[in-house]
Design a protein around this motif. Structure first.
Motif, PDB file in Angstrom:
ATOM      1  N   LEU A 146       0.868  -1.243  -0.004  1.00 32.77           N
ATOM      2  CA  LEU A 146      -0.085  -0.173   0.221  1.00 32.77           C
ATOM      3  C   LEU A 146       0.869   1.166   0.089  1.00 32.77           C
ATOM      4  CD1 LEU A 146      -3.097  -0.026   2.351  1.00 32.77           C
ATOM      5  CD2 LEU A 146      -3.069   0.505   0.024  1.00 32.77           C
ATOM      6  N   ILE A 150       0.957   3.889  -3.043  1.00 36.09           N
ATOM      7  CA  ILE A 150       0.381   5.334  -2.865  1.00 36.09           C
ATOM      8  C   ILE A 150       1.600   6.208  -3.210  1.00 36.09           C
ATOM      9  CG2 ILE A 150      -0.124   6.907  -0.892  1.00 36.09           C
ATOM     10  CD1 ILE A 150      -1.896   4.475   0.165  1.00 36.09           C
ATOM     11  N   ASN A 155      -3.146   7.778  -4.312  1.00 41.47           N
ATOM     12  CA  ASN A 155      -4.156   7.161  -3.903  1.00 41.47           C
ATOM     13  C   ASN A 155      -5.219   6.607  -4.783  1.00 41.47           C
ATOM     14  OD1 ASN A 155      -2.922   8.678  -1.256  1.00 41.47           O
ATOM     15  ND2 ASN A 155      -4.566   7.124  -0.472  1.00 41.47           N
ATOM     16  N   VAL A 158      -5.646   3.043  -5.955  1.00 48.26           N
ATOM     17  CA  VAL A 158      -6.291   2.111  -4.882  1.00 48.26           C
ATOM     18  C   VAL A 158      -7.844   2.068  -4.991  1.00 48.26           C
ATOM     19  CG1 VAL A 158      -6.494   1.289  -2.235  1.00 48.26           C
ATOM     20  CG2 VAL A 158      -4.336   2.471  -3.224  1.00 48.26           C
ATOM     21  N   LEU A 160     -11.349  -0.016  -4.051  1.00 44.41           N
ATOM     22  CA  LEU A 160     -12.078  -0.791  -3.354  1.00 44.41           C
ATOM     23  C   LEU A 160     -13.296  -1.640  -4.357  1.00 44.41           C
ATOM     24  CD1 LEU A 160     -11.015   1.199  -1.256  1.00 44.41           C
ATOM     25  CD2 LEU A 160     -13.094   1.039   0.159  1.00 44.41           C
ATOM     26  N   MET A 186      -8.634   3.586   4.331  1.00 44.94           N
ATOM     27  CA  MET A 186      -7.986   4.027   3.183  1.00 44.94           C
ATOM     28  C   MET A 186      -8.374   5.739   3.554  1.00 44.94           C
ATOM     29  SD  MET A 186      -6.303   1.834   1.809  1.00 44.94           S
ATOM     30  CE  MET A 186      -5.811   3.327   0.580  1.00 44.94           C
ATOM     31  N   ASN A 187      -9.224   6.056   4.086  1.00 40.81           N
ATOM     32  CA  ASN A 187      -9.444   7.394   4.266  1.00 40.81           C
ATOM     33  C   ASN A 187      -8.679   8.137   5.448  1.00 40.81           C
ATOM     34  OD1 ASN A 187     -11.440   7.909   2.348  1.00 40.81           O
ATOM     35  ND2 ASN A 187     -13.072   7.395   3.668  1.00 40.81           N
ATOM     36  N   CYS A 189      -5.384   7.185   5.227  1.00 40.63           N
ATOM     37  CA  CYS A 189      -4.210   7.054   4.501  1.00 40.63           C
ATOM     38  C   CYS A 189      -4.222   7.798   3.406  1.00 40.63           C
ATOM     39  CB  CYS A 189      -4.065   5.543   4.157  1.00 40.63           C
ATOM     40  SG  CYS A 189      -3.980   4.602   5.709  1.00 40.63           S
ATOM     41  N   TYR A 192      -8.916   6.705  -1.771  1.00 41.99           N
ATOM     42  CA  TYR A 192      -9.128   5.839  -2.623  1.00 41.99           C
ATOM     43  C   TYR A 192     -10.137   6.145  -3.778  1.00 41.99           C
ATOM     44  CZ  TYR A 192     -13.665   5.238  -0.554  1.00 41.99           C
ATOM     45  OH  TYR A 192     -14.571   5.415  -0.153  1.00 41.99           O
ATOM     46  N   ASN A 432     -13.327  10.837   2.078  1.00 40.18           N
ATOM     47  CA  ASN A 432     -12.429  10.463   0.878  1.00 40.18           C
ATOM     48  C   ASN A 432     -11.734  11.736   0.282  1.00 40.18           C
ATOM     49  OD1 ASN A 432     -10.826   9.302  -1.130  1.00 40.18           O
ATOM     50  ND2 ASN A 432     -12.752   8.079  -2.136  1.00 40.18           N
ATOM     51  N   TRP A 474      -8.802  -3.901  -3.264  1.00 40.90           N
ATOM     52  CA  TRP A 474      -9.307  -4.482  -2.043  1.00 40.90           C
ATOM     53  C   TRP A 474     -10.747  -5.192  -2.329  1.00 40.90           C
ATOM     54  CZ3 TRP A 474      -7.307  -4.656   2.727  1.00 40.90           C
ATOM     55  CH2 TRP A 474      -6.419  -3.688   3.256  1.00 40.90           C
TER      56      TRP A 474
END
Length: 809
Positions: A146, A150, A155, A158, A160, A186-187, A189, A192, A432, A474
């Motif tokens: 990840l 990134i 991002n 990535v 989902l 993910m939010n 990080c 996405y 997000n 994911w």
């Protein structure tokens, strides 16, 4: 066993007495069924003979959520029952009874396919070759991948993936992706790549948005008690909503009270008919809009439309309400009468050639709809799952609009049934930061040509174009990597190239067809192995929430989604932001307290835990879609640009001029009938002469329960074919046949039956893909044969638009 049954009966009598003696308001008044046990009665069932009964739930994506009462002895589930609360009086406190799928939950929990520990891929994707690794190894590798992706791509790389395997949960919910714990992580990080739409409703969600604004609402099925006529276009609740939490029971109970006539319009004689209908009208797939146009012709020429309703509430029916920038005779009435661009009057004779329905039957149906009020007209999600599905969904909605059945008791909007919802607080997933969103159906395209995808060609939202392809996927509680996505052979080729999509993480309970494509495979807990609230379903005009308690300890090395992602958040350096210092149970208590602030009548947490299920009827009696708009359209406008029902959409007129479309793709401001790719009459029929349509099957919820042998034996996978199509192919009932087109081949047993119209074959969706090196599937997985070419407006899946040939093996 006798003692166990006696204890259950004694307990049930005691519980009913407690409920009766509490003196609190009843469900009939719109209040929940209370249960406040005394301190000495805290255990919901006495621990007699070593047995406990604990409330859990089936949380799969069937449109229902059903309570399960798990009988547990020595930490093992011995058998499963369903709701036993209340007097089971329709409209008062009816029970929510699980179907055979939910009642077979023990077969899922203890299935041989259960994932037991984290694993890492050692063969090619799809081969199903893995080695066991530790949780720390798995999470360390995921975190490293990840961070690298990134850093190198951003991002937006990535993604989902769509998944509905545990749709009804609060902590555990898997859809929409923005509402999942994976999204929350993910939010934390940086976000996405999001998606919009879904496999079930992409075309109708977008299509009716231009008619009603937003997600199109519908009256609840209990309101059919106020109807005189029910017309279902491709709506099959007996198989798609067959449990006690669904609408089949409520449809029948409501019809008993209103004596409403039931007309089913469908290419297949479904179990919703099965002798309960007054009339089955078989129709060629994809031609519903032509049928509607001919009905509209009769309504207009025989002066059966509700002109005052059309004048007050609608835009674009005739010249009076047509927008100024629309072309002359660009209104709906002109299109129907042949005064528009095509110059074709949409007569019953015209529609008969397209739909296969005789003209006199179309006239009779039109007169019934035009003379019977209230009339409940509803469409399932099958008709719109086609290459011209957006137009079909808008066309069917024209019938209640033309007859003024919108916003009244006993009527409907033409959409699928709606329902009342309890204001329950869900798990917050934060914001997000990534603005880009792709049509869900095009995620495989976003892997191989992501940076080429644009707003006007591919329906990208939030940005004009994507900047990078998908590099990390994911996949949580989802068999949509392969099994539920179209054109499996193409998907297989895309996913096998790990230089394109570099990391796939699958979190699931079983070794599904999709799980075999994971790089890292994480074993999730089932609903029986953790605590959660289960909701998002209605039973007629009643809504409910289930307290799904932890029934047994997690099996093997399985971990729940919250714990595994909390650990991963620690590896990513965002643990505090992700957990906020709470465990899963602490989050549930926190969310429940917030829900009680919205709805003070909710019982205390521990009381709810003992009750197992909380039920509440709609305080207004029935849920009526657009009731307030009908009562006062000026103070309660719709969210369309005009605030009214838009028969003519200026937005769609603009899109039709600016988007990049192929010759056989049509976007139109009116709900017209058009042919599109792989439709009846397509030249491709010379090679593949049969229309193949999918349908939802009682044996599975999509692919969930697809590995339960008990149900597979009861409901075998078969291809439905009419005797008139079977005879020249020398196919008899039970023969193994090959179903094929240029995308692939499936081999399965034939079901020769007059319950499917000639020229059409039907194969239920969700069977687990099973093929060898020859890529011939032997399980009956329809998505070997479906196309990845999207519909023009929603860019959704046309999984019922397929042309095939069938031969006896």
């Amino acid at each position: 066993m006798k003692n166990r049954i006696k204890n259950m009966i004694d307990y049930d009598i005691k519980r009913r007495t407690l409920l009766k003696n509490t003196g609190l308001a009843t469900i009939a008044a719109g209040i929940s069924l209370p249960f406040s046990p005394k301190a000495e009665e805290k255990s919901i069932v006495p621990d007699t003979d070593g047995e406990k009964v604990i409330w859990s739930a089936c949380t799969v994506n069937c449109g229902s959520r059903c309570p399960l009462r798990m009988h547990v002895v020595d930490g093992q589930i011995t058998y499963v029952e369903s709701d036993n609360t209340g007097t089971d009086t329709y409209g008062v406190d009816n029970q929510i009874r699980a179907c055979l799928r939910g009642r077979s939950m023990r077969q899922r929990v203890y299935n041989p396919d259960r994932l037991k520990y984290p694993m890492k891929r050692v063969g090619k994707r799809g081969e199903g070759k893995f080695k066991k690794i530790s949780w720390d190894e798995a999470l360390t590798e995921i975190a490293g991948s990840l961070k690298r992706i990134i850093r190198d791509y951003g991002n937006e790389a990535v993604y989902l993936n769509y998944g509905t395997g545990t749709l009804g949960g609060t902590i555990t919910k898997s859809w929409p992706p923005g509402g999942t714990l994976v999204a929350r992580l993910m939010n934390c990080c940086g976000g996405y790549l999001n998606h919009y739409g879904d496999y079930s409703t992409a075309q109708i969600a977008v299509g009716l948005n231009y008619t009603y604004g937003g997600w199109a609402d519908g009256n609840d099925t209990a309101d059919i008690a106020n109807s005189k006529l029910v017309v279902l276009f491709g709506n099959n609740p007996a198989e798609t909503r067959m449990s006690g939490g669904g609408i089949t029971y409520h449809l029948e109970q409501a019809r008993e009270r209103s004596n409403a006539k039931l007309i089913v319009i469908d290419p297949r004689y479904t179990d919703t008919g099965a002798g309960r209908e007054d009339e089955w009208i078989p129709i060629r797939p994809g031609t519903d809009a032509a049928l509607v146009a001919a009905i509209a012709y009769v309504l207009i020429t025989e002066d059966r439309v509700d002109q005052p309703f059309l004048d007050k509430y609608c835009v674009g029916y005739d010249e009076k309400t047509l927008p100024d920038n629309a072309p002359k005779n660009g209104h709906y009435k002109a299109y129907i009468l042949g005064e528009g661009n095509d110059g074709i009057a949409k007569t019953p004779d015209w529609a008969a050639q397209i739909t296969g329905i005789p003209a006199d039957k179309i006239i009779k149906l039109a007169r019934e709809i035009g003379s019977t009020k209230p009339c409940y007209i509803s469409q399932g999600w099958g008709p719109q799952r086609r290459s011209n599905g957006e137009l079909i969904s808008r066309a069917i909605a024209m019938l209640p609009i033309l007859t003024g059945n919108v916003g009244i008791n006993g009527g409907n909007s033409g959409a699928r049934e709606g329902g009342y919802r309890i204001p329950f607080v869900r798990m917050p997933t934060l914001t997000n930061p990534v603005q880009a969103s792709i049509p869900m159906f095009l995620w495989t395209d976003a892997i191989i040509r992501g940076a080429e995808m644009t707003a006007t060609k591919d329906g990208i939202r939030g940005v004009e174009k994507l900047t990078v392809p998908i590099k990390f996927v994911w996949n949580y509680a989802s068999n949509c990597l392969v099994n539920q996505h179209s054109e499996i052979n193409r998907t297989h080729e895309i996913l096998q190239d790990d230089k394109q999509c570099e990391m796939i993480v699958v979190i699931d309970n079983h070794m599904t067809s999709s799980a075999k494509y994971a790089d890292i495979l994480l074993p999730d807990c089932t609903a029986s192995e953790q605590m959660d609230f289960c909701m998002d379903a209605s039973a007629g005009n009643m809504n409910y929430v289930i307290f799904a308690d932890q029934v047994i300890q997690p099996q093997f090395e399985c971990r729940n989604i919250y714990d595994m992602l909390s650990d991963l958040a620690k590896h990513m350096g965002v643990e505090q932001q992700f957990t906020e210092g709470r465990s899963q149970e602490e989050w549930l208590r926190h969310l429940y307290q917030q829900s009680r602030e919205n709805l003070p009548e909710l019982p205390h947490f521990e009381d709810f835990r003992q009750m197992g299920i909380y039920k509440k009827h709609d305080p207004q009696g029935f849920h009526v879609a657009y009731r307030q708009f009908r009562q006062d359209p000026y103070n309660n406008p719709l969210s369309t640009p005009s605030g009214k029902i838009e028969i003519y959409s200026e937005q769609l007129a603009d899109i039709a001029q600016t988007w990049i479309l192929q010759k056989d793709e049509v976007i139109d401001p009116l709900p017209i009938h058009v042919d599109s790719f792989e439709h009846y009459g397509d030249p491709l029929m010379e090679k593949f002469p049969l229309q193949l349509s999918g349908f939802h099957y009682k044996a599975r919820t999509h692919s969930t329960y697809g590995n339960v042998e008990l149900i597979k034996a009861a409901c075998p996978q078969e291809i439905w074919i009419n005797p008139l199509d079977a005879a020249p192919r020398k196919i008899s009932n039970g023969d193994i046949v090959r179903i094929f087109n240029d995308r692939g081949e499936v081999r399965i047993n034939a079901k020769v039956t007059p319950r499917i119209i000639p020229g059409v074959v039907a194969l239920s969706e969700g069977a687990w893909y099973m093929a060898g090196a020859d890529k011939i599937d032997h399980s009956g997985c329809i998505n070997v044969l479906t196309t990845q070419r999207p519909s023009p407006l929603a860019k959704g899946n046309p999984q019922h638009s397929n042309l095939v040939q069938i031969e006896k093996v």
